[in-house]
Design a protein around this motif. Structure first.
Motif, PDB file in Angstrom:
ATOM      1  N   GLY A   1       0.809  -1.208   0.000  1.00 32.97           N
ATOM      2  CA  GLY A   1       0.000   0.000   0.000  1.00 32.97           C
ATOM      3  C   GLY A   1       0.840   1.254   0.000  1.00 32.97           C
ATOM      4  O   GLY A   1       0.479   2.241   0.651  1.00 32.97           O
ATOM      5  N   ILE A   2       1.967   1.230  -0.727  1.00 35.48           N
ATOM      6  CA  ILE A   2       2.852   2.391  -0.771  1.00 35.48           C
ATOM      7  C   ILE A   2       3.230   2.694  -2.208  1.00 35.48           C
ATOM      8  O   ILE A   2       3.079   1.861  -3.105  1.00 35.48           O
TER       9      ILE A   2
ATOM     10  N   ASP B   1      -0.799   4.432   1.695  1.00 35.96           N
ATOM     11  CA  ASP B   1      -2.250   4.229   1.715  1.00 35.96           C
ATOM     12  C   ASP B   1      -2.687   3.949   3.153  1.00 35.96           C
ATOM     13  O   ASP B   1      -2.177   3.033   3.802  1.00 35.96           O
ATOM     14  N   ASP B   2      -3.632   4.742   3.664  1.00 38.01           N
ATOM     15  CA  ASP B   2      -4.087   4.579   5.051  1.00 38.01           C
ATOM     16  C   ASP B   2      -4.699   3.211   5.315  1.00 38.01           C
ATOM     17  O   ASP B   2      -4.759   2.770   6.469  1.00 38.01           O
ATOM     18  N   SER B   3      -5.177   2.535   4.279  1.00 37.68           N
ATOM     19  CA  SER B   3      -5.782   1.214   4.466  1.00 37.68           C
ATOM     20  C   SER B   3      -4.809   0.083   4.148  1.00 37.68           C
ATOM     21  O   SER B   3      -5.162  -1.086   4.260  1.00 37.68           O
ATOM     22  N   GLY B   4      -3.582   0.403   3.772  1.00 35.49           N
ATOM     23  CA  GLY B   4      -2.608  -0.632   3.427  1.00 35.49           C
ATOM     24  C   GLY B   4      -1.904  -1.198   4.645  1.00 35.49           C
ATOM     25  O   GLY B   4      -2.001  -0.672   5.760  1.00 35.49           O
ATOM     26  N   SER B   5      -1.156  -2.281   4.448  1.00 36.16           N
ATOM     27  CA  SER B   5      -0.483  -2.957   5.553  1.00 36.16           C
ATOM     28  C   SER B   5       0.678  -2.138   6.111  1.00 36.16           C
ATOM     29  O   SER B   5       1.115  -2.364   7.239  1.00 36.16           O
ATOM     30  N   ALA B   6       1.194  -1.182   5.333  1.00 44.16           N
ATOM     31  CA  ALA B   6       2.306  -0.358   5.813  1.00 44.16           C
ATOM     32  C   ALA B   6       1.849   0.870   6.575  1.00 44.16           C
ATOM     33  O   ALA B   6       2.686   1.615   7.112  1.00 44.16           O
ATOM     34  N   ALA B   7       0.523   1.105   6.628  1.00 49.21           N
ATOM     35  CA  ALA B   7       0.001   2.278   7.331  1.00 49.21           C
ATOM     36  C   ALA B   7       0.408   2.242   8.807  1.00 49.21           C
ATOM     37  O   ALA B   7       0.237   1.221   9.481  1.00 49.21           O
ATOM     38  N   GLY B   8       0.927   3.323   9.281  1.00 47.43           N
ATOM     39  CA  GLY B   8       1.374   3.406  10.670  1.00 47.43           C
ATOM     40  C   GLY B   8       2.781   2.886  10.890  1.00 47.43           C
ATOM     41  O   GLY B   8       3.348   3.080  11.970  1.00 47.43           O
ATOM     42  N   LYS B   9       3.347   2.222   9.890  1.00 46.94           N
ATOM     43  CA  LYS B   9       4.709   1.694  10.010  1.00 46.94           C
ATOM     44  C   LYS B   9       5.700   2.499   9.165  1.00 46.94           C
ATOM     45  O   LYS B   9       6.824   2.747   9.594  1.00 46.94           O
ATOM     46  N   LEU B  10       5.267   2.882   7.979  1.00 52.29           N
ATOM     47  CA  LEU B  10       6.103   3.689   7.089  1.00 52.29           C
ATOM     48  C   LEU B  10       5.481   5.065   6.920  1.00 52.29           C
ATOM     49  O   LEU B  10       4.281   5.245   7.120  1.00 52.29           O
ATOM     50  N   GLN B  11       6.290   6.025   6.537  1.00 51.85           N
ATOM     51  CA  GLN B  11       5.804   7.370   6.297  1.00 51.85           C
ATOM     52  C   GLN B  11       6.552   7.971   5.109  1.00 51.85           C
ATOM     53  O   GLN B  11       7.608   7.472   4.709  1.00 51.85           O
ATOM     54  N   GLN B  12       5.983   8.992   4.541  1.00 50.13           N
ATOM     55  CA  GLN B  12       6.613   9.637   3.401  1.00 50.13           C
ATOM     56  C   GLN B  12       8.021  10.102   3.763  1.00 50.13           C
ATOM     57  O   GLN B  12       8.249  10.682   4.819  1.00 50.13           O
ATOM     58  N   GLY B  13       8.955   9.812   2.866  1.00 48.58           N
ATOM     59  CA  GLY B  13      10.344  10.198   3.113  1.00 48.58           C
ATOM     60  C   GLY B  13      11.201   9.069   3.608  1.00 48.58           C
ATOM     61  O   GLY B  13      12.432   9.160   3.557  1.00 48.58           O
ATOM     62  N   ASP B  14      10.604   7.991   4.123  1.00 50.34           N
ATOM     63  CA  ASP B  14      11.393   6.826   4.516  1.00 50.34           C
ATOM     64  C   ASP B  14      12.097   6.254   3.289  1.00 50.34           C
ATOM     65  O   ASP B  14      11.538   6.228   2.184  1.00 50.34           O
ATOM     66  N   VAL B  15      13.313   5.777   3.483  1.00 48.53           N
ATOM     67  CA  VAL B  15      14.056   5.119   2.410  1.00 48.53           C
ATOM     68  C   VAL B  15      14.135   3.627   2.734  1.00 48.53           C
ATOM     69  O   VAL B  15      14.730   3.243   3.753  1.00 48.53           O
TER      70      VAL B  15
ATOM     71  N   VAL C   1      11.555  -2.408  10.470  1.00 50.91           N
ATOM     72  CA  VAL C   1      10.114  -2.333  10.659  1.00 50.91           C
ATOM     73  C   VAL C   1       9.511  -3.645  10.186  1.00 50.91           C
ATOM     74  O   VAL C   1       9.785  -4.095   9.065  1.00 50.91           O
ATOM     75  N   ALA C   2       8.726  -4.277  11.041  1.00 50.65           N
ATOM     76  CA  ALA C   2       8.045  -5.522  10.667  1.00 50.65           C
ATOM     77  C   ALA C   2       6.634  -5.198  10.197  1.00 50.65           C
ATOM     78  O   ALA C   2       5.879  -4.509  10.894  1.00 50.65           O
TER      79      ALA C   2
ATOM     80  N   ARG D   1      -2.177  -8.244   3.434  1.00 48.94           N
ATOM     81  CA  ARG D   1      -3.307  -7.365   3.728  1.00 48.94           C
ATOM     82  C   ARG D   1      -3.480  -6.257   2.696  1.00 48.94           C
ATOM     83  O   ARG D   1      -4.552  -5.715   2.528  1.00 48.94           O
ATOM     84  N   GLY D   2      -2.368  -5.827   2.074  1.00 47.33           N
ATOM     85  CA  GLY D   2      -2.420  -4.601   1.300  1.00 47.33           C
ATOM     86  C   GLY D   2      -3.205  -4.691   0.070  1.00 47.33           C
ATOM     87  O   GLY D   2      -2.982  -5.077  -0.957  1.00 47.33           O
TER      88      GLY D   2
END
Length: 531
Positions: free
Chosen positions: A444-445, A467-481, A524-525, A530-531
């Motif tokens: 979801g990114i 994507d707020d509904s994706g599996s990475a929501a709350g774990k990744l954020q814009q700008g992460d490499v 990050v795990a 889900r995504g």
């Protein structure tokens, strides 16, 4: 008859008859009352009818702290520190209930209108007052000074005194006030900001100062009685009592947090004072409180005696504390991370990055390793590794047991000296995303190569949207490499998908991503499917 009643001087015979009548009535009432009580109680006159006095009765024996307080108070001192501060930092009296400087909800005097009655009052009776643990003096003149107040205690007969670093860190002069009111001059021997401890020495050669000793905090249990002695709000020689509420508290004050939590009343000015057990041994050094209001709410934190004992010995020996250093960035092992790495339970310290040229990298440690033991001692959590390594001196050799590729391995290394600056925080500000994003739908990114985004380096993929509904929501954020997925380097969205497919094929419920955020790396795990 009427002349007798109105007379101011009554005949003796009349008074005698009146007394006889009243006495007869009293006897009659007494007999009737007694008969009535016997009828109700079955013939036995109750105790309250025989006497109105309430007899004292032995009750439960509550603990008294008087004996231990009498023994230890001579060793506890108030610490007064003269500090130099710019004029704009001077503080006035605090008024509860209004926001402002000085800590908590206490505003400075200058915030009040000129016609405010409280401002006129303070001007009349003298400006300058206690705000927090510092007391500012009148403005004017080229230099401004203030007084900082705290607490401390003698730990040896030759005049060494323990207090907090934050009490004396900016000291120009230090005075100690004993319980009997005697004032002593002292100097700062050494400080340790990382544990907030400081060691002072009283001027002179006297060898018989009243002093206390450190106890063994390992024998202190949650629920044990303790007393705190100190100088709250400048009121020296104050004793408060409570219990140990918790152990091993991490309050985010530093990498070596391991506080005792107590509910004895601790307020501003108690900093650096001792917490005693009922044997009169120091089990902690009061250093912080949790308080939305700025005053005691029953949550205080003390540095454990075993930590203070070690730091005080090092400060006394050389005035500084040197700690060992591996040179790796670490983070906690969560249940998701443990599952993705094949660990049976979440324990140890996950290596986010091994810094180039440091002992960890030289010994072969890599990102994704989980350090499980040091010299055979188990590391339950990441913070335990920091404390364990810090207990060794630079140059010491240690053996590390770590988890890699589904099995345990060992390596030996020689510790370096901990630099003055701590490692960069793992969390940071977002970098800016670039153009031409590529979708990694399973997470979801949207991503694009880091080389195309200024300031993101030349490795990995920059996250440009989540994507707020994706599996990475709350774990990744814009700008992460994203540097690695499932232990493999990624340079495109296709690499991400390939690594996710491989993890699912191996039956894993989560996949481990190695990312860079600002100048630090971490793992990050993320759940897959889900995504």
């Amino acid at each position: 008859m009427s002349s007798e009643l109105n007379s101011t001087s009554q005949p003796r015979s009349f008074l005698a008859r009146r007394r006889a009548a009243m006495l007869g009535s009293a006897v009659a009432l007494g007999v009737i009352g007694t008969l009535g009580l016997q009828a109700v109680t079955g013939g036995a006159t109750p105790a309250y009818a025989q006497s109105s006095a309430i007899a004292p009765q032995a009750g439960p024996q509550l603990p008294s702290f008087a004996d231990v307080a009498d023994r230890v108070k001579p060793a506890v001192v108030s610490v007064r520190v003269k500090i130099e501060a710019p004029a704009q930092q001077q503080q006035g009296f605090g008024i509860p209930g209004l926001p402002g400087p000085g800590g908590g909800d206490l505003p400075g005097l200058d915030q009040l209108p000129d016609d405010h009655p409280l401002k006129r009052f303070f001007r009349q009776f003298g400006q300058g007052g206690q705000g927090g643990e510092q007391r500012g003096q009148r403005r004017g003149g080229p230099r401004q000074f203030g007084m900082s107040q705290g607490s401390g205690f003698f730990i040896s007969g030759d005049g060494y005194v323990v207090t907090n670093n934050h009490v004396v860190s900016t000291a120009k002069e230090v005075e100690l006030v004993q319980d009997n009111g005697e004032t002593l001059k002292a100097k700062v021997v050494g400080t340790d900001p990382r544990t907030d401890l400081a060691l002072l020495k009283v001027d002179g050669d006297r060898k018989d100062w009243p002093h206390v000793t450190f106890g063994d905090t390992r024998q202190t249990r949650v629920g044990d009685w303790v007393i705190a002695v100190g100088n709250p709000f400048g009121l020296g020689g104050t004793v408060t009592a409570g219990i140990v509420s918790a152990r091993g508290r991490d309050i985010g004050a530093g990498p070596y947090d391991d506080f005792l939590q107590i509910d004895a009343a601790v307020n501003r000015g108690n900093s650096g004072g001792p917490t005693f057990n009922l044997r009169g041994e120091v089990v902690g050094v009061n250093t912080a409180i949790y308080s939305p209001s700025g005053g005691n709410v029953g949550i205080a934190f003390s540095i454990p005696a075993e930590v203070a004992t070690d730091i005080v010995a090092k400060l006394k020996d050389g005035g500084v504390v040197e700690r060992g250093f591996i040179g790796v960035q670490i983070q906690p092992v969560t249940d998701d991370i443990a599952e993705s790495l094949g660990l049976k339970k979440a324990e140890g310290a996950l290596v986010a990055e091994a810094q180039p040229g440091q002992p960890g990298e030289k010994a072969g440690l890599k990102s994704g390793d989980v350090i499980l033991k040091v010299n055979g001692d188990v590391i339950p959590q990441a913070r335990d590794l920091s404390r364990k390594i810090a207990s060794f001196k630079p140059g010491a050799k240690v053996e590390l047991t770590y988890w890699r590729g589904g099995k345990e391995e060992t390596t030996s290394l020689t510790l370096a000296k901990l630099p003055d600056q701590q490692a960069a925080a793992l969390d940071g500000e977002d970098a800016e995303g670039g153009s031409q994003p590529t979708s990694a739908a399973k997470l979801g990114i949207r991503v694009q190569p880091a080389a195309r985004v200024a300031g993101s380096g030349d490795k990995g993929l920059v996250v440009t949207d989540v994507d707020d509904s994706g599996s990475a929501a709350g774990k990744l954020q814009q700008g992460d490499v994203i540097l690695e997925v499932g232990g493999k380097e990624v340079t495109s969205a296709r690499d991400v998908s390939t690594s996710l497919d491989a993890a699912q094929k191996d039956g894993k419920k989560t996949v481990l991503l190695r990312i860079k955020r600002s100048d630090a790396t971490r793992f990050v795990a993320i759940e897959i499917g889900r995504g």
